[in-house]
Design a protein around this motif. Sequence first.
Motif, PDB file in Angstrom:
ATOM      1  N   ARG A  62       1.803   3.034  18.887  1.00  0.00           N
ATOM      2  CA  ARG A  62       2.893   3.526  18.044  1.00  0.00           C
ATOM      3  C   ARG A  62       2.292   3.797  16.670  1.00  0.00           C
ATOM      4  NH1 ARG A  62       7.423  -0.639  16.895  1.00  0.00           N
ATOM      5  NH2 ARG A  62       7.544  -1.024  19.109  1.00  0.00           N
ATOM      6  N   PRO A  63       2.998   4.489  15.787  1.00  0.00           N
ATOM      7  CA  PRO A  63       2.402   4.805  14.484  1.00  0.00           C
ATOM      8  C   PRO A  63       2.010   3.529  13.731  1.00  0.00           C
ATOM      9  CG  PRO A  63       4.379   6.110  14.835  1.00  0.00           C
ATOM     10  CD  PRO A  63       4.324   5.110  15.962  1.00  0.00           C
ATOM     11  N   PRO A  64       0.770   3.463  13.245  1.00  0.00           N
ATOM     12  CA  PRO A  64       0.321   2.285  12.488  1.00  0.00           C
ATOM     13  C   PRO A  64       0.826   2.351  11.056  1.00  0.00           C
ATOM     14  CG  PRO A  64      -1.486   3.843  12.734  1.00  0.00           C
ATOM     15  CD  PRO A  64      -0.308   4.443  13.450  1.00  0.00           C
ATOM     16  N   ARG A  65       2.090   1.984  10.865  1.00  0.00           N
ATOM     17  CA  ARG A  65       2.761   2.201   9.582  1.00  0.00           C
ATOM     18  C   ARG A  65       2.119   1.424   8.435  1.00  0.00           C
ATOM     19  NH1 ARG A  65       8.430   0.453  10.064  1.00  0.00           N
ATOM     20  NH2 ARG A  65       7.751  -0.740  11.868  1.00  0.00           N
ATOM     21  N   ALA A  66       1.433   0.334   8.756  1.00  0.00           N
ATOM     22  CA  ALA A  66       0.838  -0.477   7.681  1.00  0.00           C
ATOM     23  C   ALA A  66      -0.446   0.143   7.127  1.00  0.00           C
ATOM     24  CB  ALA A  66       0.546  -1.882   8.214  1.00  0.00           C
ATOM     25  N   LEU A  67      -0.954   1.192   7.767  1.00  0.00           N
ATOM     26  CA  LEU A  67      -2.214   1.795   7.323  1.00  0.00           C
ATOM     27  C   LEU A  67      -1.975   3.164   6.719  1.00  0.00           C
ATOM     28  CD1 LEU A  67      -4.525   0.928  10.357  1.00  0.00           C
ATOM     29  CD2 LEU A  67      -4.258  -0.332   8.212  1.00  0.00           C
ATOM     30  N   LYS A  68      -2.643   3.419   5.604  1.00  0.00           N
ATOM     31  CA  LYS A  68      -2.611   4.761   5.020  1.00  0.00           C
ATOM     32  C   LYS A  68      -3.724   5.586   5.653  1.00  0.00           C
ATOM     33  CE  LYS A  68      -1.067   2.998   0.507  1.00  0.00           C
ATOM     34  NZ  LYS A  68       0.264   2.739   0.957  1.00  0.00           N
ATOM     35  N   ASP A  69      -3.659   6.892   5.436  1.00  0.00           N
ATOM     36  CA  ASP A  69      -4.680   7.770   6.025  1.00  0.00           C
ATOM     37  C   ASP A  69      -6.086   7.330   5.641  1.00  0.00           C
ATOM     38  OD1 ASP A  69      -2.812   9.259   7.282  1.00  0.00           O
ATOM     39  OD2 ASP A  69      -2.818  10.907   5.840  1.00  0.00           O
ATOM     40  N   ARG A  70      -6.255   6.917   4.380  1.00  0.00           N
ATOM     41  CA  ARG A  70      -7.612   6.530   3.951  1.00  0.00           C
ATOM     42  C   ARG A  70      -8.078   5.280   4.691  1.00  0.00           C
ATOM     43  NH1 ARG A  70      -6.713   2.454  -0.157  1.00  0.00           N
ATOM     44  NH2 ARG A  70      -4.592   2.700  -0.913  1.00  0.00           N
ATOM     45  N   HIS A  71      -7.158   4.404   5.072  1.00  0.00           N
ATOM     46  CA  HIS A  71      -7.542   3.226   5.861  1.00  0.00           C
ATOM     47  C   HIS A  71      -7.980   3.641   7.261  1.00  0.00           C
ATOM     48  CE1 HIS A  71      -4.451   1.052   3.138  1.00  0.00           C
ATOM     49  NE2 HIS A  71      -5.671   0.912   2.631  1.00  0.00           N
ATOM     50  N   LEU A  72      -7.228   4.556   7.859  1.00  0.00           N
ATOM     51  CA  LEU A  72      -7.578   5.020   9.211  1.00  0.00           C
ATOM     52  C   LEU A  72      -8.937   5.707   9.188  1.00  0.00           C
ATOM     53  CD1 LEU A  72      -4.063   6.359  10.191  1.00  0.00           C
ATOM     54  CD2 LEU A  72      -5.218   4.390  11.211  1.00  0.00           C
ATOM     55  N   GLU A  73      -9.165   6.502   8.145  1.00  0.00           N
ATOM     56  CA  GLU A  73     -10.459   7.188   8.032  1.00  0.00           C
ATOM     57  C   GLU A  73     -11.596   6.191   7.855  1.00  0.00           C
ATOM     58  OE1 GLU A  73      -9.800   9.978   4.863  1.00  0.00           O
ATOM     59  OE2 GLU A  73      -8.273  10.991   6.084  1.00  0.00           O
ATOM     60  N   ALA A  74     -11.309   5.051   7.247  1.00  0.00           N
ATOM     61  CA  ALA A  74     -12.332   4.022   7.027  1.00  0.00           C
ATOM     62  C   ALA A  74     -12.514   3.123   8.266  1.00  0.00           C
ATOM     63  CB  ALA A  74     -11.976   3.177   5.815  1.00  0.00           C
ATOM     64  N   GLY A  75     -11.718   3.371   9.314  1.00  0.00           N
ATOM     65  CA  GLY A  75     -11.915   2.626  10.558  1.00  0.00           C
ATOM     66  C   GLY A  75     -11.011   1.427  10.746  1.00  0.00           C
ATOM     67  N   VAL A  77      -7.973  -0.687  12.001  1.00  0.00           N
ATOM     68  CA  VAL A  77      -7.087  -0.582  13.164  1.00  0.00           C
ATOM     69  C   VAL A  77      -6.157  -1.793  13.176  1.00  0.00           C
ATOM     70  CG1 VAL A  77      -8.664   0.789  14.583  1.00  0.00           C
ATOM     71  CG2 VAL A  77      -8.837  -1.700  14.634  1.00  0.00           C
ATOM     72  N   LEU A  78      -5.015  -1.637  13.823  1.00  0.00           N
ATOM     73  CA  LEU A  78      -4.054  -2.736  13.932  1.00  0.00           C
ATOM     74  C   LEU A  78      -4.099  -3.259  15.367  1.00  0.00           C
ATOM     75  CD1 LEU A  78      -1.115  -1.155  11.911  1.00  0.00           C
ATOM     76  CD2 LEU A  78      -2.842  -2.800  11.123  1.00  0.00           C
ATOM     77  N   LEU A  79      -4.600  -4.475  15.517  1.00  0.00           N
ATOM     78  CA  LEU A  79      -4.902  -4.984  16.855  1.00  0.00           C
ATOM     79  C   LEU A  79      -3.656  -5.259  17.688  1.00  0.00           C
ATOM     80  CD1 LEU A  79      -7.889  -7.300  15.929  1.00  0.00           C
ATOM     81  CD2 LEU A  79      -7.889  -4.890  16.579  1.00  0.00           C
ATOM     82  N   CYS A  80      -2.470  -5.382  17.052  1.00  0.00           N
ATOM     83  CA  CYS A  80      -1.246  -5.632  17.819  1.00  0.00           C
ATOM     84  C   CYS A  80      -0.779  -4.399  18.568  1.00  0.00           C
ATOM     85  CB  CYS A  80      -0.135  -6.147  16.913  1.00  0.00           C
ATOM     86  SG  CYS A  80       0.524  -4.920  15.763  1.00  0.00           S
ATOM     87  N   ILE A  81      -1.249  -3.218  18.153  1.00  0.00           N
ATOM     88  CA  ILE A  81      -0.823  -1.988  18.836  1.00  0.00           C
ATOM     89  C   ILE A  81      -2.018  -1.152  19.286  1.00  0.00           C
ATOM     90  CG2 ILE A  81       1.446  -1.827  17.712  1.00  0.00           C
ATOM     91  CD1 ILE A  81       0.190   0.207  15.740  1.00  0.00           C
TER      92      ILE A  81
END
Length: 106
Positions: A62-75, A77-81
């Motif tokens: 599902r959308p990883p709402r707790a992460l901003k784009d820059r976090h996703l680009e930095a690798g 991840v949210l282990l619960c999803i």
Amino acid sequence: MAVSHEVVLERSDRVETIDVPGTETVLDAAERAGIALPFGCLTGACATCVGRLLAGEVHHSRPPRALKDRHLEAGYVLLCIARPRAPCRIRVGADVQSGLVENPWK
Ligand code: FES
């Protein structure tokens, strides 16, 4: 039968390897293996379960709402999803968590 991937969980003091079926989240598989990882909301909203993907690929179910784009680009991840799509190496622990959040008190 779902394909399993080997996931290596690295923290500063130990490295553990678990098998994660593609139908299961990394957090659930770790718990099944007796590895306690922190979690909160279980819906991708709080980032308590954050890890940093060092190698491999995961899919957020599902959308990883707790992460901003820059976090996703930095690798991050949210282990619960997060479900692995390949063998992975993931950094976990307090240093990952503190790298995600800028301390507003500093
Ligand atoms: S437990 Fe809240 S984002 Fe994973």
